[in-house]
Write a protein that holds these residues in place. Structure first.
Motif, PDB file in Angstrom:
ATOM      1  N   ALA A 396      -5.372  -5.302 -10.469  1.00 49.88           N
ATOM      2  CA  ALA A 396      -6.492  -4.587 -11.080  1.00 49.88           C
ATOM      3  C   ALA A 396      -6.445  -3.080 -10.895  1.00 49.88           C
ATOM      4  CB  ALA A 396      -7.817  -5.128 -10.516  1.00 49.88           C
ATOM      5  N   VAL A 397      -5.634  -2.545  -9.988  1.00 49.10           N
ATOM      6  CA  VAL A 397      -5.658  -1.108  -9.736  1.00 49.10           C
ATOM      7  C   VAL A 397      -5.159  -0.354 -10.961  1.00 49.10           C
ATOM      8  CG1 VAL A 397      -5.387  -1.373  -7.252  1.00 49.10           C
ATOM      9  CG2 VAL A 397      -3.362  -1.078  -8.683  1.00 49.10           C
ATOM     10  N   GLU A 398      -5.693   0.844 -11.176  1.00 50.58           N
ATOM     11  CA  GLU A 398      -5.351   1.630 -12.355  1.00 50.58           C
ATOM     12  C   GLU A 398      -4.721   2.972 -12.020  1.00 50.58           C
ATOM     13  OE1 GLU A 398      -8.958   2.010 -14.530  1.00 50.58           O
ATOM     14  OE2 GLU A 398      -8.967  -0.073 -15.214  1.00 50.58           O
ATOM     15  N   THR A 399      -4.828   3.430 -10.773  1.00 46.69           N
ATOM     16  CA  THR A 399      -4.320   4.753 -10.415  1.00 46.69           C
ATOM     17  C   THR A 399      -3.350   4.648  -9.239  1.00 46.69           C
ATOM     18  OG1 THR A 399      -6.074   5.222  -8.808  1.00 46.69           O
ATOM     19  CG2 THR A 399      -6.514   5.768 -11.136  1.00 46.69           C
ATOM     20  N   TRP A 400      -2.560   5.692  -9.081  1.00 50.49           N
ATOM     21  CA  TRP A 400      -1.606   5.778  -7.962  1.00 50.49           C
ATOM     22  C   TRP A 400      -2.341   5.736  -6.630  1.00 50.49           C
ATOM     23  CZ3 TRP A 400       2.955   4.847  -6.393  1.00 50.49           C
ATOM     24  CH2 TRP A 400       3.606   5.574  -5.411  1.00 50.49           C
ATOM     25  N   ASP A 401      -3.457   6.458  -6.499  1.00 52.17           N
ATOM     26  CA  ASP A 401      -4.223   6.439  -5.257  1.00 52.17           C
ATOM     27  C   ASP A 401      -4.769   5.056  -4.958  1.00 52.17           C
ATOM     28  OD1 ASP A 401      -3.718   9.054  -4.729  1.00 52.17           O
ATOM     29  OD2 ASP A 401      -5.792   9.735  -4.821  1.00 52.17           O
ATOM     30  N   ALA A 402      -5.305   4.398  -5.980  1.00 54.66           N
ATOM     31  CA  ALA A 402      -5.876   3.066  -5.772  1.00 54.66           C
ATOM     32  C   ALA A 402      -4.791   2.083  -5.335  1.00 54.66           C
ATOM     33  CB  ALA A 402      -6.560   2.587  -7.039  1.00 54.66           C
ATOM     34  N   TYR A 403      -3.613   2.206  -5.920  1.00 60.04           N
ATOM     35  CA  TYR A 403      -2.496   1.338  -5.542  1.00 60.04           C
ATOM     36  C   TYR A 403      -2.120   1.551  -4.075  1.00 60.04           C
ATOM     37  CZ  TYR A 403       2.412  -0.133  -5.238  1.00 60.04           C
ATOM     38  OH  TYR A 403       3.605  -0.692  -4.845  1.00 60.04           O
ATOM     39  N   ARG A 404      -1.988   2.805  -3.676  1.00 57.54           N
ATOM     40  CA  ARG A 404      -1.600   3.091  -2.299  1.00 57.54           C
ATOM     41  C   ARG A 404      -2.663   2.625  -1.310  1.00 57.54           C
ATOM     42  NH1 ARG A 404       0.063   9.180  -1.853  1.00 57.54           N
ATOM     43  NH2 ARG A 404      -1.832   9.476  -3.089  1.00 57.54           N
ATOM     44  N   LEU A 405      -3.941   2.796  -1.650  1.00 52.57           N
ATOM     45  CA  LEU A 405      -5.015   2.362  -0.760  1.00 52.57           C
ATOM     46  C   LEU A 405      -5.030   0.846  -0.593  1.00 52.57           C
ATOM     47  CD1 LEU A 405      -7.887   4.785  -1.839  1.00 52.57           C
ATOM     48  CD2 LEU A 405      -6.796   4.666   0.414  1.00 52.57           C
ATOM     49  N   GLU A 406      -4.754   0.126  -1.677  1.00 50.09           N
ATOM     50  CA  GLU A 406      -4.675  -1.332  -1.559  1.00 50.09           C
ATOM     51  C   GLU A 406      -3.523  -1.736  -0.648  1.00 50.09           C
ATOM     52  OE1 GLU A 406      -6.615  -3.667  -2.365  1.00 50.09           O
ATOM     53  OE2 GLU A 406      -8.042  -2.633  -3.660  1.00 50.09           O
ATOM     54  N   LEU A 407      -2.385  -1.048  -0.768  1.00 50.54           N
ATOM     55  CA  LEU A 407      -1.263  -1.355   0.114  1.00 50.54           C
ATOM     56  C   LEU A 407      -1.622  -1.101   1.574  1.00 50.54           C
ATOM     57  CD1 LEU A 407       1.866   0.018  -1.795  1.00 50.54           C
ATOM     58  CD2 LEU A 407       1.201  -2.369  -1.467  1.00 50.54           C
ATOM     59  N   VAL A 408      -2.323   0.010   1.832  1.00 52.48           N
ATOM     60  CA  VAL A 408      -2.718   0.319   3.204  1.00 52.48           C
ATOM     61  C   VAL A 408      -3.639  -0.771   3.753  1.00 52.48           C
ATOM     62  CG1 VAL A 408      -4.059   1.913   4.622  1.00 52.48           C
ATOM     63  CG2 VAL A 408      -2.391   2.810   2.997  1.00 52.48           C
ATOM     64  N   GLN A 409      -4.567  -1.244   2.922  1.00 53.21           N
ATOM     65  CA  GLN A 409      -5.470  -2.297   3.383  1.00 53.21           C
ATOM     66  C   GLN A 409      -4.719  -3.604   3.626  1.00 53.21           C
ATOM     67  OE1 GLN A 409      -9.519  -2.345   1.467  1.00 53.21           O
ATOM     68  NE2 GLN A 409      -8.574  -0.820   0.132  1.00 53.21           N
ATOM     69  N   PHE A 410      -3.729  -3.865   2.784  1.00 57.21           N
ATOM     70  CA  PHE A 410      -2.922  -5.060   3.015  1.00 57.21           C
ATOM     71  C   PHE A 410      -2.121  -4.935   4.307  1.00 57.21           C
ATOM     72  CE2 PHE A 410       1.006  -7.520   2.448  1.00 57.21           C
ATOM     73  CZ  PHE A 410       0.477  -8.772   2.190  1.00 57.21           C
ATOM     74  N   ILE A 411      -1.516  -3.778   4.531  1.00 55.41           N
ATOM     75  CA  ILE A 411      -0.733  -3.555   5.747  1.00 55.41           C
ATOM     76  C   ILE A 411      -1.598  -3.714   6.991  1.00 55.41           C
ATOM     77  CG2 ILE A 411       0.590  -1.811   7.032  1.00 55.41           C
ATOM     78  CD1 ILE A 411       1.416  -0.686   4.273  1.00 55.41           C
ATOM     79  N   ALA A 412      -2.861  -3.305   6.892  1.00 57.99           N
ATOM     80  CA  ALA A 412      -3.752  -3.418   8.047  1.00 57.99           C
ATOM     81  C   ALA A 412      -3.926  -4.869   8.491  1.00 57.99           C
ATOM     82  CB  ALA A 412      -5.110  -2.807   7.716  1.00 57.99           C
ATOM     83  N   ARG A 413      -3.776  -5.807   7.574  1.00 55.58           N
ATOM     84  CA  ARG A 413      -3.910  -7.221   7.933  1.00 55.58           C
ATOM     85  C   ARG A 413      -2.774  -7.694   8.837  1.00 55.58           C
ATOM     86  NH1 ARG A 413      -7.407  -9.924   4.419  1.00 55.58           N
ATOM     87  NH2 ARG A 413      -8.941  -8.404   3.685  1.00 55.58           N
ATOM     88  N   ILE A 414      -1.682  -6.953   8.898  1.00 53.52           N
ATOM     89  CA  ILE A 414      -0.552  -7.338   9.738  1.00 53.52           C
ATOM     90  C   ILE A 414      -0.883  -7.137  11.216  1.00 53.52           C
ATOM     91  CG2 ILE A 414       1.894  -6.871  10.222  1.00 53.52           C
ATOM     92  CD1 ILE A 414       2.148  -5.936   7.310  1.00 53.52           C
ATOM     93  N   ARG A 415      -1.807  -6.226  11.497  1.00 53.31           N
ATOM     94  CA  ARG A 415      -2.245  -5.951  12.871  1.00 53.31           C
ATOM     95  C   ARG A 415      -1.091  -5.447  13.740  1.00 53.31           C
ATOM     96  NH1 ARG A 415      -6.129  -7.591  10.136  1.00 53.31           N
ATOM     97  NH2 ARG A 415      -7.930  -8.720  10.959  1.00 53.31           N
ATOM     98  N   ASP A 416      -0.313  -4.521  13.196  1.00 49.38           N
ATOM     99  CA  ASP A 416       0.787  -3.939  13.963  1.00 49.38           C
ATOM    100  C   ASP A 416       0.798  -2.442  13.685  1.00 49.38           C
ATOM    101  OD1 ASP A 416       3.234  -3.006  14.971  1.00 49.38           O
ATOM    102  OD2 ASP A 416       4.237  -4.904  14.594  1.00 49.38           O
TER     103      ASP A 416
END
Length: 452
Positions: A396-416
């Motif tokens: 659903a993301v439409e912008t470069w910033d939104a894409y990067r922020l979603e990746l950061v939130q996904f990475i946070a789930r790794i807990r490392d």
């Protein structure tokens, strides 16, 4: 197949273009010894910085007419200065050696040589003189550093660094391969891989969805699990015979269009048939006996999820899985042995990536964690559910910033804390190139300011 123990995992993500500029290819005979006449404050063929800390010097030299001088004081920007040259690794050999004469004056910190080899996805070899830095004031002396010439490396970066304050001069730089100058070294012969010959989706994945239904989320999640399992088990893929990113794009449209799980499973079964069921192995890969965390592959026996045909195909792949020491899409990092993903292409022109590339980004990272992260069992969230949660979010993301922020939130789930979007830290709050002016430590589970 071996699943190595690794102490930690620093995850590299897709489509984050490197910021390091490549210098123009130099004439080694004239540039390595700084014999070119001075022109302003630049040294032809060399890069580096920050500005105002690198100079020519024709009065303090060793064997050449001009030496490079790195000079810093308390007001100099950044933490260190480096003069840098980049060369494509178009030569063959076993080891590479950097030599140079250095002279220092009142170095409060450290100075020395450094050298790095980069592959398609970043560093594969690195060495500097941190274990034997040049400090204080010293007369001209020759220093040497060496690296094995890595088969996965495409580019060589090398130079001189100065950390802290003071001055360091460099002259009479030599680059040797197996003890010989580059002019005497045979040209490197690099056989093209499938990544160099399959161009079908270079301009885009041709996937144009902007949202996913619940059925599509489930279909793509199952595809992602099958795609990742085959990537690290099927001999053809592990040997590098298929452009596995682009194979995803070839099957993804039919999976998105599948009306139900039965249709999806027929599509995936036909896809596996097209790839080919592995031939009977002799010898076969033994079950690991020294692995802390085994992959979770019981789902390949779930006929209710996959259907009996696809389940049987995946079990056959596992029984006759890849038996080599180094796979195409994952290898062992030099010295430490961590998983290295040097053949994962970055696709820097995709900013923001289209829907298909965004799905690829998520599936690639999810499977890296699923198969190679040594602390997967310590992730608080249900990892398969995390894949299903983020698939519609990334689509659903439409912008470069939104894409990067979603990746950061996904990475946070790794807990490392070793996992981050390292080359895009400006996306993190507070936005921009800034840093909190405090040092934090967790004391008894509470974030505590320990220094200003």
């Amino acid at each position: 197949m071996r699943y190595p123990l690794v102490p930690t995992l620093a995850l590299a993500l897709l489509w984050v273009a490197g910021s390091e500029a490549r210098a123009q290819e130099p004439d080694l005979e004239s540039i390595l010894t700084f014999e070119a006449p001075p022109t302003g404050e630049t040294i032809p063929g060399w890069g580096g910085g920050p500005a105002g800390t690198i100079f020519f010097d024709s009065s303090v030299v060793h064997g050449g007419r001009v030496a490079a001088r790195l000079e810093r004081d308390a007001n100099s920007p950044d933490r260190f200065t480096s003069i840098t040259m980049r060369l494509p690794i178009e030569f063959g050999g076993r080891s590479i050696e950097l030599r140079a004469f250095l002279r220092t004056e009142d170095v409060q910190g450290s100075a020395g040589l450094w050298m790095r080899e980069d592959g398609p996805s970043g560093r594969v070899q690195f060495v500097n003189m941190e274990d034997r830095p040049v400090t204080g004031t010293s007369e001209w002396a020759e220093y040497t550093i060496r690296l094995p010439l890595d088969a996965a490396a495409n580019d060589l970066y090398f130079g001189v660094f100065l950390s802290g304050s003071g001055k360091v001069w460099a002259d009479d730089v030599q680059l040797l391969v197996d003890g010989k100058p580059l002019s005497e070294v045979p040209k490197r012969e690099i056989a093209p891989t499938v990544l160099d010959t399959d161009y079908e989706f270079d301009a885009g994945s041709r996937i144009t969805v902007t949202s996913l239904t619940d059925k599509q989320i489930e279909n793509v999640a199952v595809l992602g699990m099958v795609w990742g399992f085959l990537k690290y088990h099927h001999p053809r893929i592990a040997w590098g015979e298929l452009h596995w990113d682009y194979e995803l794009f070839r099957v993804l449209p039919e999976v998105l269009d599948a009306a139900d799980g039965a249709v999806r499973n027929r599509v995936l079964s036909d896809w596996v048939d097209h790839i080919g069921v592995p031939e009977r192995c002799d010898p076969c890969a033994p079950a690991p006996d020294d692995t802390h965390l085994l992959p979770r592959i019981d789902w390949i026996r779930d006929a209710a999820l996959l259907g009996p045909t696809l389940s049987h195909q995946l079990q056959t792949v596992h029984a006759h899985r890849f038996t080599g020491d180094e796979q195409f899409y994952v290898s062992h990092a030099a010295v430490v042995g961590n998983p290295a993903f040097d053949q994962e292409l970055e696709y820097p022109d995709q900013q923001p990536p289209d829907a298909g590339f965004r799905i690829l980004s998520l599936l690639r990272l999810w499977n890296i964690v699923e198969y190679w992260f040594p602390y997967r069992d310590m992730i608080d969230d249900d990892w398969p559910s995390t894949l299903r949660e983020f698939l519609p979010r990334l689509v659903a993301v439409e912008t470069w910033d939104a894409y990067r922020l979603e990746l950061v939130q996904f990475i946070a789930r790794i807990r490392d804390t070793h996992a981050n979007l390292w080359s895009e830290l400006d996306i993190l709050p507070p936005r921009g190139s800034c840093q909190w002016p405090v040092a934090l430590r967790f004391v008894e589970g509470q974030a505590t300011v320990t220094a200003l």
